[in-house]
Scaffold this active site. Structure first.
Site, PDB file in Angstrom:
ATOM      1  N   ASN A 105      -1.531   2.045   5.973  1.00 33.23           N
ATOM      2  CA  ASN A 105      -0.635   1.036   5.413  1.00 33.23           C
ATOM      3  C   ASN A 105      -0.186   0.156   6.567  1.00 33.23           C
ATOM      4  O   ASN A 105       0.202   0.670   7.612  1.00 33.23           O
ATOM      5  CB  ASN A 105       0.569   1.750   4.760  1.00 33.23           C
ATOM      6  CG  ASN A 105       1.540   0.769   4.128  1.00 33.23           C
ATOM      7  OD1 ASN A 105       1.258  -0.419   4.024  1.00 33.23           O
ATOM      8  ND2 ASN A 105       2.685   1.277   3.708  1.00 33.23           N
ATOM      9  N   GLY A 106      -0.251  -1.163   6.406  1.00 34.09           N
ATOM     10  CA  GLY A 106       0.154  -2.071   7.484  1.00 34.09           C
ATOM     11  C   GLY A 106      -0.942  -3.078   7.748  1.00 34.09           C
ATOM     12  O   GLY A 106      -1.868  -3.231   6.941  1.00 34.09           O
TER      13      GLY A 106
ATOM     14  N   LYS B  26      14.350 -13.048 -11.598  1.00 34.89           N
ATOM     15  CA  LYS B  26      14.004 -11.920 -12.486  1.00 34.89           C
ATOM     16  C   LYS B  26      12.996 -12.380 -13.536  1.00 34.89           C
ATOM     17  O   LYS B  26      12.022 -11.700 -13.812  1.00 34.89           O
ATOM     18  CB  LYS B  26      15.234 -11.384 -13.219  1.00 34.89           C
ATOM     19  CG  LYS B  26      16.198 -10.494 -12.501  1.00 34.89           C
ATOM     20  CD  LYS B  26      15.742  -9.102 -12.179  1.00 34.89           C
ATOM     21  CE  LYS B  26      14.988  -9.028 -10.918  1.00 34.89           C
ATOM     22  NZ  LYS B  26      15.615  -9.067  -9.671  1.00 34.89           N
TER      23      LYS B  26
ATOM     24  N   HIS C 120      20.471 -35.191 -10.199  1.00 36.04           N
ATOM     25  CA  HIS C 120      19.712 -35.663  -9.032  1.00 36.04           C
ATOM     26  C   HIS C 120      18.231 -35.313  -9.140  1.00 36.04           C
ATOM     27  O   HIS C 120      17.566 -35.136  -8.128  1.00 36.04           O
ATOM     28  CB  HIS C 120      20.323 -35.081  -7.747  1.00 36.04           C
ATOM     29  CG  HIS C 120      21.731 -35.533  -7.555  1.00 36.04           C
ATOM     30  ND1 HIS C 120      22.049 -36.804  -7.145  1.00 36.04           N
ATOM     31  CD2 HIS C 120      22.913 -34.902  -7.770  1.00 36.04           C
ATOM     32  CE1 HIS C 120      23.369 -36.930  -7.102  1.00 36.04           C
ATOM     33  NE2 HIS C 120      23.915 -35.787  -7.484  1.00 36.04           N
TER      34      HIS C 120
ATOM     35  N   GLU D  88       9.550 -12.937 -12.045  1.00 40.22           N
ATOM     36  CA  GLU D  88       8.923 -11.679 -11.614  1.00 40.22           C
ATOM     37  C   GLU D  88       8.267 -10.930 -12.763  1.00 40.22           C
ATOM     38  O   GLU D  88       7.143 -10.467 -12.633  1.00 40.22           O
ATOM     39  CB  GLU D  88       9.981 -10.757 -10.978  1.00 40.22           C
ATOM     40  CG  GLU D  88      10.367 -11.130  -9.579  1.00 40.22           C
ATOM     41  CD  GLU D  88      11.423 -10.175  -9.021  1.00 40.22           C
ATOM     42  OE1 GLU D  88      11.250  -9.704  -7.906  1.00 40.22           O
ATOM     43  OE2 GLU D  88      12.434  -9.908  -9.712  1.00 40.22           O
TER      44      GLU D  88
ATOM     45  N   CYS E 259       0.834  -1.203   0.000  1.00 43.09           N
ATOM     46  CA  CYS E 259       0.000   0.000   0.000  1.00 43.09           C
ATOM     47  C   CYS E 259       0.870   1.254   0.000  1.00 43.09           C
ATOM     48  O   CYS E 259       1.951   1.261   0.577  1.00 43.09           O
ATOM     49  CB  CYS E 259      -0.878   0.046   1.241  1.00 43.09           C
ATOM     50  SG  CYS E 259      -1.844  -1.420   1.495  1.00 43.09           S
TER      51      CYS E 259
ATOM     52  N   LYS F 167       6.964  -3.558  -4.534  1.00 42.03           N
ATOM     53  CA  LYS F 167       8.373  -3.181  -4.452  1.00 42.03           C
ATOM     54  C   LYS F 167       8.892  -3.360  -3.043  1.00 42.03           C
ATOM     55  O   LYS F 167      10.018  -3.777  -2.813  1.00 42.03           O
ATOM     56  CB  LYS F 167       8.522  -1.726  -4.897  1.00 42.03           C
ATOM     57  CG  LYS F 167       9.945  -1.184  -4.826  1.00 42.03           C
ATOM     58  CD  LYS F 167      10.790  -1.793  -5.904  1.00 42.03           C
ATOM     59  CE  LYS F 167      12.233  -1.360  -5.875  1.00 42.03           C
ATOM     60  NZ  LYS F 167      13.096  -2.338  -6.568  1.00 42.03           N
TER      61      LYS F 167
ATOM     62  N   GLU G 119      19.308 -15.641  -9.166  1.00 44.51           N
ATOM     63  CA  GLU G 119      18.817 -14.281  -9.395  1.00 44.51           C
ATOM     64  C   GLU G 119      18.218 -14.151 -10.803  1.00 44.51           C
ATOM     65  O   GLU G 119      17.166 -13.522 -10.978  1.00 44.51           O
ATOM     66  CB  GLU G 119      19.962 -13.273  -9.169  1.00 44.51           C
ATOM     67  CG  GLU G 119      19.662 -11.823  -9.495  1.00 44.51           C
ATOM     68  CD  GLU G 119      18.456 -11.233  -8.762  1.00 44.51           C
ATOM     69  OE1 GLU G 119      17.934 -11.856  -7.820  1.00 44.51           O
ATOM     70  OE2 GLU G 119      18.008 -10.146  -9.156  1.00 44.51           O
TER      71      GLU G 119
ATOM     72  N   ARG H  25       4.904   0.568  -6.144  1.00 43.58           N
ATOM     73  CA  ARG H  25       4.926  -0.248  -4.935  1.00 43.58           C
ATOM     74  C   ARG H  25       4.006  -1.457  -5.058  1.00 43.58           C
ATOM     75  O   ARG H  25       4.128  -2.405  -4.288  1.00 43.58           O
ATOM     76  CB  ARG H  25       4.488   0.594  -3.729  1.00 43.58           C
ATOM     77  CG  ARG H  25       5.476   1.667  -3.349  1.00 43.58           C
ATOM     78  CD  ARG H  25       4.900   2.574  -2.290  1.00 43.58           C
ATOM     79  NE  ARG H  25       4.695   1.889  -1.030  1.00 43.58           N
ATOM     80  CZ  ARG H  25       5.578   1.800  -0.048  1.00 43.58           C
ATOM     81  NH1 ARG H  25       6.751   2.363  -0.187  1.00 43.58           N
ATOM     82  NH2 ARG H  25       5.304   1.163   1.065  1.00 43.58           N
TER      83      ARG H  25
ATOM     84  N   TRP I  86      -3.046  -2.566  -1.557  1.00 44.39           N
ATOM     85  CA  TRP I  86      -2.635  -3.916  -2.005  1.00 44.39           C
ATOM     86  C   TRP I  86      -3.371  -4.861  -1.073  1.00 44.39           C
ATOM     87  O   TRP I  86      -3.058  -4.959   0.113  1.00 44.39           O
ATOM     88  CB  TRP I  86      -1.122  -4.054  -1.862  1.00 44.39           C
ATOM     89  CG  TRP I  86      -0.524  -5.247  -2.525  1.00 44.39           C
ATOM     90  CD1 TRP I  86      -0.060  -5.342  -3.807  1.00 44.39           C
ATOM     91  CD2 TRP I  86      -0.251  -6.529  -1.929  1.00 44.39           C
ATOM     92  NE1 TRP I  86       0.455  -6.596  -4.037  1.00 44.39           N
ATOM     93  CE2 TRP I  86       0.350  -7.342  -2.905  1.00 44.39           C
ATOM     94  CE3 TRP I  86      -0.470  -7.072  -0.658  1.00 44.39           C
ATOM     95  CZ2 TRP I  86       0.735  -8.652  -2.657  1.00 44.39           C
ATOM     96  CZ3 TRP I  86      -0.082  -8.379  -0.417  1.00 44.39           C
ATOM     97  CH2 TRP I  86       0.510  -9.152  -1.416  1.00 44.39           C
TER      98      TRP I  86
HETATM   99  C1  G6P Z   1      10.228  -7.471  -2.920  1.00 41.16           C
HETATM  100  C2  G6P Z   1      10.745  -6.829  -4.195  1.00 41.16           C
HETATM  101  C3  G6P Z   1      12.110  -7.408  -4.547  1.00 41.16           C
HETATM  102  C4  G6P Z   1      13.063  -7.240  -3.379  1.00 41.16           C
HETATM  103  C5  G6P Z   1      12.501  -7.807  -2.078  1.00 41.16           C
HETATM  104  C6  G6P Z   1      13.321  -7.368  -0.878  1.00 41.16           C
HETATM  105  O1  G6P Z   1       9.976  -8.816  -3.153  1.00 41.16           O
HETATM  106  O2  G6P Z   1       9.842  -7.039  -5.259  1.00 41.16           O
HETATM  107  O3  G6P Z   1      12.619  -6.721  -5.672  1.00 41.16           O
HETATM  108  O4  G6P Z   1      14.270  -7.876  -3.672  1.00 41.16           O
HETATM  109  O5  G6P Z   1      11.177  -7.322  -1.861  1.00 41.16           O
HETATM  110  O6  G6P Z   1      13.208  -5.975  -0.769  1.00 41.16           O
HETATM  111  P1  G6P Z   1      14.224  -5.073   0.028  1.00 41.16           P
HETATM  112  O7  G6P Z   1      13.694  -3.679  -0.104  1.00 41.16           O
HETATM  113  O8  G6P Z   1      14.206  -5.572   1.454  1.00 41.16           O
HETATM  114  O9  G6P Z   1      15.560  -5.240  -0.588  1.00 41.16           O
END
Ligand code: G6P
Length: 611
Positions: A100-101, A490, A509, A493, A2, A606, A486, A27, A74
């Site tokens: 928010n929260g 990506k 395995h 995502e 949010c 985010k 990673e 966000r 959200w």
């Molecule tokens: C969310 C974001 C990722 C990020 C992760 C940790 O999942 O979409 O891109 O790596 O949070 O976020 P931070 O702000 O703690 O690095």
């Protein structure tokens, strides 16, 4: 997650609020709403869907109020719908709240309020807040009734919150308070701007108040007052944040993610800054970790979520290789519930781009309670994690807006590398020559990242071939495996393609059973010592019909592979910073080929500020 926006000033509030919500879109959210103070009446407009939908709500452009609150939601409690969108009001429509929260005890509070005659129109946890404020307000007397009611109501809340409150009885005031959820107040030329994070406000100001938990803030016309938990007033320092006003704009790129991928040489250069110079000890004077302390450390934990955790995996390799201290890397949401063995001989490092990730902050608090020193690696000055940690070191990547992290990741890896060199210097665990060599390699990274970026056209061509696929594999050994993880994240995502990352040696395995004709296997191969084994793994999947895409700094011409992307050579510990770039580009171009919203992938946020 949010997002919150607010404005108290001399201009019409609604365009500023919508502008702020648009800046916070990254966000992640599913509904949006605003409330504007119109004379002595609070006017709420909200709906599910995009912020731009608000523009078509009748009457929006007739709003003239100069105080307002706004929100992107959200969904957690209750599906995305108009009723569940914020702002929420109490039954008498005297108070409006955005939040928010998560209010963990909202069921108890809802029952309490229902027993006292209140009715609920939504399924949200938030709706208890305006009603609880009304409940306390109706029992108050004295001058400060509004503030006092907000204080009493928030004292009853368990969980996390950042809230803005308006009251039609106090049409010139807004009250703002937070606990474990981000909220900043910017002082602009034409009023005060409130938001969940700094990039949303860079257009208006670079002067910010960074609120502490339970710091009640009353903003009225041109004044701002701060009160502690017991409502004693105090003064507060304003902080200047150096990010450029244009740093949160696309600057000619189609998407923030592409811009941020291309900003990596600069982000890395800025992160190295003056910390690392040839022939001089690393400069971490801001944290000053002593030899006495570091010599007592027998274990380091690195704890983080998502991409930041992947940066931690490479950080482990740096510290174990250069400092000879064992390092364990864990996902924050697992670590905090597994009774980790933490004491004063453990150093705990927490990596968080935003500095607001709920699980990472909770894990930090746990380590501190167990007597360990805590060190935060963050990109956001004054973020919550930096205020909880014993030590903070900053990446200087500039604001990262795209949900999928790119420049924050490479900056985190670089900073962990420099930190490991610093620790090695303190401990004397490496020869001076070895230290100087790795420093030289780190200083050359920005220019070598430029070379990795030159692979964009080749990567794009491969993306065009494979964007329609349903499954992919990423494989690698050692540091290359960390990059495979990673790269796979990506891809998931932003392209919604299922993928798995495997240590190449694990293929036999299990996962090799899934390899069949035309399945794509992406290999990262940068460690000379493992080249023969890795080549064998690639041959094994090709034999079973796989299509391969290889990122390497080695000469593989004898193996006659197709789709090989060459990156520059560097110290093997640092190669993840160069090899991840083509993988970032691959996900980006696949997402574009599929016509997806690269910067705002579905269901993702985010900054994950709730558990
Ligand atoms: C969310 C974001 C990722 C990020 C992760 C940790 O999942 O979409 O891109 O790596 O949070 O976020 P931070 O702000 O703690 O690095």
């Amino acid at each position: 997650m949010c997002g919150i926006v607010g404005y108290v000033g001399t201009k019409k509030a609604y365009p500023i609020l919508i502008n702020g919500l648009t800046a916070l879109e990254y966000r992640g959210y599913d509904s949006a709403g605003i409330a504007s103070m119109e004379e002595n009446k609070i006017c709420v407009m909200k709906d599910k869907g995009r912020v731009s939908n608000l523009n078509s709500i009748p009457g929006l452009t007739d709003l003239t109020g100069t105080i307002g609150i706004a929100h992107t939601r959200w969904a957690t409690h209750g599906k995305p719908s108009k009723e569940n969108s914020h702002p929420h009001m109490d039954n008498s429509e005297t108070f409006a709240v955005v939040h928010n929260g998560i209010i963990e005890n909202y069921n108890d509070l809802r029952k309490f309020l229902t027993d006292n005659g209140y009715k609920f129109l939504s399924q949200t946890d938030t709706e208890v807040i305006p009603n609880l404020i009304h409940y306390y307000f109706s029992k108050e007397s004295g001058d400060n009734k509004f503030l006092s009611a907000v204080q009493k109501a928030t004292a009853d809340l368990k969980g996390s919150f950042a809230i803005e409150v308006l009251s039609s009885l106090y049409p010139n005031q807004m009250i703002v308070v937070r606990k474990d959820s981000p909220l900043v107040i910017g002082k602009g030329k034409e009023g005060y701007h409130i938001a969940s994070d700094i990039p949303a406000l860079l257009e208006y100001t670079r002067d910010f108040y960074l609120l502490d938990d339970y710091e009640y803030t009353v903003i009225e016309n041109n004044s701002i007052s701060f009160y502690d938990k017991n409502l004693n007033e105090h003064s507060k320092e304003i902080k200047n944040i150096e990010w450029a006003a244009t740093a949160a704009e696309k600057n000619g790129y189609d998407d923030y993610m592409l811009k941020e991928i291309y900003e990596q040489p600069t982000a890395i250069r800025e992160t190295i800054g003056s910390r690392l110079k040839l022939g001089e000890p690393c400069d971490f004077s801001d944290i000053e970790i002593s030899k006495d302390y570091l010599s007592t450390i027998n274990k380091i934990y690195i704890v983080a979520c998502g991409t930041a955790m992947h940066a931690g995996l490479t950080g482990k390799k740096f510290i174990e290789n250069l400092c000879k201290i064992p390092v364990e890397v864990d996902i924050a949401s697992e670590f905090r519930y597994r009774n980790p063995i933490v004491d004063s001989k453990t150093l705990c490092i927490f990596i968080s781009q935003s500095g607001e990730t709920a699980d990472t902050i909770a894990a930090l608090k746990l380590c501190r309670e167990n007597g360990a020193k805590t060190l935060a690696v963050s990109n956001v000055i004054g973020s919550s994690i930096t205020r909880e940690a014993d030590y903070t070191i900053y990446t200087h990547a500039g604001p990262e807006i795209a949900v999928a992290s790119t420049k924050a990741y490479t900056s985190q890896v670089v900073l962990l590398g420099i930190l490991a060199v610093y620790f090695a210097e303190i401990l004397g665990s490496q020869s001076q020559e070895a230290i100087e060599n790795i420093k030289k390699d780190i200083l050359e990274l920005p220019q070598k990242v430029e070379t990795s970026l030159k692979s964009a056209d080749e990567v794009k061509a491969f993306a065009k071939q494979i964007y329609g696929e349903k499954d992919m594999f990423f494989i690698g050994r050692g540091s290359d495996y960390n990059v495979a993880l990673e790269g796979s994240l990506k891809l998931k995502e932003i392209s919604y393609i299922h993928s798995e990352a495997y240590a190449s040696g694990e293929l036999k395995h299990g996962p090799i059973a899934l390899i069949e004709k035309d399945i794509t296997v992406i290999s990262i191969l940068t460690d000379e010592n493992l080249v023969e084994k890795s080549i064998s793994n690639i041959q094994e999947v090709i034999t079973r019909g796989a299509k391969t895409f290889i990122i390497t700094n080695l000469d593989l011409s004898n193996a006659h592979f197709e789709n090989v992307i060459h990156i520059e050579k560097t110290n093997p510990l640092l190669s993840p910073i160069l090899s991840v770039i083509p993988l970032q580009l691959l996900s980006y171009y696949i997402s574009k080929e599929k016509g997806l919203d690269v910067d705002k992938p579905r269901n993702l946020a985010k900054s994950v500020t709730v558990e």
